[in-house]
Scaffold this motif. Structure first.
Motif, PDB file in Angstrom:
ATOM      1  N   PHE A 293       0.749  -0.970   0.096  1.00  0.00           N
ATOM      2  CA  PHE A 293       0.148  -0.369  -0.002  1.00  0.00           C
ATOM      3  C   PHE A 293       1.281   1.343   0.117  1.00  0.00           C
ATOM      4  N   GLN A 294       1.949   1.385   0.181  1.00  0.00           N
ATOM      5  CA  GLN A 294       2.688   2.058   0.581  1.00  0.00           C
ATOM      6  C   GLN A 294       3.519   2.351  -0.309  1.00  0.00           C
ATOM      7  N   LYS A 295       4.144   1.502  -0.978  1.00  0.00           N
ATOM      8  CA  LYS A 295       4.983   1.456  -2.122  1.00  0.00           C
ATOM      9  C   LYS A 295       3.457   2.136  -3.398  1.00  0.00           C
ATOM     10  N   LYS A 296       2.402   1.408  -3.741  1.00  0.00           N
ATOM     11  CA  LYS A 296       0.855   2.463  -4.323  1.00  0.00           C
ATOM     12  C   LYS A 296       1.545   4.263  -3.673  1.00  0.00           C
ATOM     13  N   LEU A 297       1.502   3.691  -2.428  1.00  0.00           N
ATOM     14  CA  LEU A 297       1.257   5.679  -2.664  1.00  0.00           C
ATOM     15  C   LEU A 297       2.449   6.538  -3.597  1.00  0.00           C
ATOM     16  N   VAL A 298       3.773   5.956  -3.114  1.00  0.00           N
ATOM     17  CA  VAL A 298       4.531   6.294  -3.096  1.00  0.00           C
ATOM     18  C   VAL A 298       4.539   6.672  -4.667  1.00  0.00           C
ATOM     19  N   GLU A 299       4.495   5.897  -5.610  1.00  0.00           N
ATOM     20  CA  GLU A 299       4.450   5.758  -7.146  1.00  0.00           C
ATOM     21  C   GLU A 299       3.396   6.668  -7.257  1.00  0.00           C
ATOM     22  N   ALA A 300       2.271   6.343  -6.867  1.00  0.00           N
ATOM     23  CA  ALA A 300       1.153   7.975  -7.703  1.00  0.00           C
ATOM     24  C   ALA A 300       1.317   9.156  -7.102  1.00  0.00           C
ATOM     25  N   SER A 301       2.314   9.523  -5.831  1.00  0.00           N
ATOM     26  CA  SER A 301       2.839  10.920  -5.408  1.00  0.00           C
ATOM     27  C   SER A 301       4.500  10.992  -6.403  1.00  0.00           C
ATOM     28  N   ASP A 302       4.241  10.359  -6.836  1.00  0.00           N
ATOM     29  CA  ASP A 302       5.995  10.430  -8.457  1.00  0.00           C
ATOM     30  C   ASP A 302       4.732  10.940  -8.926  1.00  0.00           C
TER      31      ASP A 302
END
Length: 649
Positions: free
Chosen positions: A112-121
């Motif tokens: 879930f955290q990885k998904k949020l990082v990718e969306a932020s990038d």
């Protein structure tokens, strides 16, 4: 009213304030740290969240404890009508700040955290945050057991100190405190010796004790010493407790009142502790009086065997009471007054001089004392003019003071039930009938044969008692059912101090008159003589075994006034003597039964005539008896009546 009574109670600190303050502090911290959140986020799924995230509609995501996530939408997105449901808070207003959605399970935290990082990038999301704590409810629940233990500790410590509105005796750690109720000169005790009618001898004894406490120098100047205790002994309802209340009203000294059962408790040592505390309080407030009602609950004679335990709690309490009564000096001015109707079971050590110096017997009132008692209880009633209290006293032989009070109250109720403006003579007569005979049951279904048998039975009592010199003649006979009885007879007994054999035999013969009448009229008997048989058996047994009135056994009694024989497993006589006793009792009863049969056979016509009148009227009086049998040739007795029920089993 005094100034002391007008003073307002000051603030009193309680340990409970600390406990409540800690609870309030936790709630304040929770509200202050989280703010007042009125948002109304809607639950969503991971797939719905992915759609919002991929379409760049999410402004911020806050993850709590790696489990749940709050989703905040962008302001420009909220203008769309399809988000109207999430754009309002609990008050129905616009929810601009959010959160708008709540994802209750984010799944794997790392993914879930990885998904949020990718969306932020990619610029699909403005901000995201992970919070490892912040659930104050869980924190509060984790501390709740500690808070409960702290509260219980404060509760127990407070009880150990004897505080609380319930008083020392009601607290678990103050269970050894005395339960005595204190009456002092400030207490409104309205009962005085003026309210105690009769009991002249008992009042004189108790009044002297009160005078000793008021003016001890009157007696000590002559070398007299204050008595340590007075024991009031007598049947129930004779006024023992009332006399003690009068002492409380007259003494003007602290008066400690309690029951013997107040010393008894399931915990070991509590009774002795309460005795010690009681006498400690009494000594501190001396001169004072201690009143123990029903002292037989704690003062019963100590057993010599260990069958019930040689060291039981009641005996420990009695031992402490004996020590305290013999321990305080004569100069402490503490007097113990006790009351019981079972003096025979009290321990001998309790009754010796130096503990209970005086034993005052409170007997049933005689006719003069009953008149005085009636006058006391008639004061609050609205009486009819010319009500004769002497007549009422004659109508109630054997009545105690409590019985007379009940008669007066019942008469007032009967008068009110009949819508009368005052209580008259007939109301009192009905009250006596109601109390002794029971409530009339005129609607009880009785067949003609049964009614005839009852009438013959009651007519037999009336006939035999009228014919015998020493038997109490009947003044009233009724076949109206009352209580458990189908018939009742009102006698005119003499108030004798001693009874001779011929008097007892005549009474037994009259009692057997009911069964004898059935035998004479129907040549058959029934169960209607149950109470008659019980009465004559007791009388015959008393003549043989108690009063020594039997020629064959001679001048011997097996009566034990101390009551100790009641606890023995063996009789105080041999088997041969037991057979003689049974034989003599049977001879006495059968002899009087045959005597009654002979009398009724000689007056069979009059018996039949009396039974017919009884069936017709249901209630007959002395005048009806005189009409049939004529005047009695024996010396008349005072007309004092009391009902005796004839039970039909």
């Amino acid at each position: 009213m005094s100034n002391d009574n007008n003073k307002k109670p000051g603030f009193k600190f309680s340990p409970w304030y600390i406990f409540l303050s800690v609870l309030a502090l936790f709630f304040i911290i929770q509200v202050a740290s989280s703010g007042v959140d009125l948002s109304n986020p809607k639950p969503t799924t991971i797939s719905k969240f992915n759609q919002l995230l991929d379409s760049s509609q999410v402004d911020k995501v806050v993850v709590f404890n790696g489990k749940t996530a709050e989703i905040f939408l962008k302001k420009e997105v909220l203008s769309d009508k399809k988000y109207d449901a999430v754009n309002k808070d609990v008050l129905g207003k616009i929810n601009e700040k959010g959160p708008h959605y709540l994802l209750e399970n984010i799944g794997n935290e790392e993914l879930f955290q990885k998904k949020l990082v990718e969306a932020s990038d990619k610029g699909l999301i403005t901000n995201y945050d992970f919070k490892s704590s912040g659930d104050w409810t869980e924190i509060f629940l984790s501390f709740l057991p500690i808070l409960v233990l702290v509260g219980l500790w404060i509760f127990m410590m407070r009880r150990m100190s004897g505080g609380g509105a319930g008083g020392g005796g009601s607290q678990i750690f103050s269970i050894g405190k005395s339960k005595a109720k204190l009456f002092d000169e400030k207490t409104d005790v309205k009962t005085t010796f003026a309210n105690v009618a009769g009991l002249e001898g008992a009042k004189e004894e108790v009044q002297e004790i009160v005078e000793f406490l008021k003016t001890p120098e009157k007696y000590t100047s002559l070398g007299g010493k204050i008595p340590k205790g007075a024991l009031l002994v007598g049947p129930p309802g004779t006024g023992k407790t009332l006399l003690a209340k009068a002492v409380a009203g007259e003494a003007k000294v602290p008066f400690f009142s309690l029951s013997g059962s107040d010393f008894v408790e399931m915990f070991v040592g509590v009774g002795a502790s309460r005795v010690r505390d009681l006498f400690k309080q009494a000594k501190e407030k001396s001169p004072s009086i201690i009143f123990i009602d029903e002292i037989d609950a704690v003062g019963r004679a100590r057993g010599k065997s260990n069958m019930s335990g040689g060291n039981d709690e009641r005996e420990n309490t009695l031992n402490q009471l004996l020590t305290e009564m013999d321990g305080f000096g004569t100069n402490t001015n503490v007097i113990v007054i006790a009351a019981t109707n079972r003096a025979d079971v009290l321990d001998k050590a309790l009754l010796r001089a130096g503990r209970f110096d005086r034993q005052i017997y409170v007997d049933l009132p005689d006719i003069r004392e009953r008149k005085e008692i009636f006058e006391v209880h008639l004061k609050p009633l609205k009486k009819a003019e010319g009500l004769d209290t002497e007549f009422l006293a004659k109508q109630t032989p054997g009545f105690s003071g409590a019985d007379i009070a009940n008669v007066c109250n019942e008469a007032a109720l009967i008068a009110a039930r009949n819508n009368k403006k005052a209580v008259d003579k007939q109301d009192f007569l009905d009250a006596v009938d109601r109390i002794i005979g029971g409530l009339e049951k005129k609607n009880k279904i009785i067949t003609k044969e049964e009614k005839r048998a009852i009438a013959v039975h009651e007519a037999g009592h009336a006939t035999v008692s009228w014919m015998l010199e020493h038997a109490a003649p009947l003044i009233k006979v009724t076949i109206v059912p009352r209580g458990q009885s189908l018939g009742a007879a009102w006698y005119l007994p003499e108030e004798r101090q001693i009874v001779r054999p011929e008097q007892m035999l005549d009474e037994m013969c009259a009692t057997m008159g009911g069964r004898a009448a059935e035998k004479v009229m129907f040549n058959n008997i029934s169960t209607g003589a149950l109470s008659d048989l019980e009465k004559v058996t007791k009388q015959a047994r008393a003549m043989v075994t108690i009063y020594g009135l039997n020629e064959k056994l001679g001048n011997i009694t097996y009566y034990d006034s101390s009551g100790q024989n009641d606890y023995n497993f063996s009789k105080p006589y041999s088997e041969d003597t037991a057979r003689v006793i049974d034989s003599e009792i049977s001879i006495l009863i059968e002899g009087q039964y045959q005597r009654a049969i002979k009398l009724l056979e000689e007056n069979k016509d009059k018996l039949n005539q009396l039974a017919d009148i009884l069936i017709e009227k249901e209630v007959i009086f002395k005048d009806d008896l005189e009409t049939i049998f004529g005047h009695r040739n024996f010396k008349p007795v005072d007309e004092i009546s009391t009902p005796t029920n004839e039970d039909i089993a």
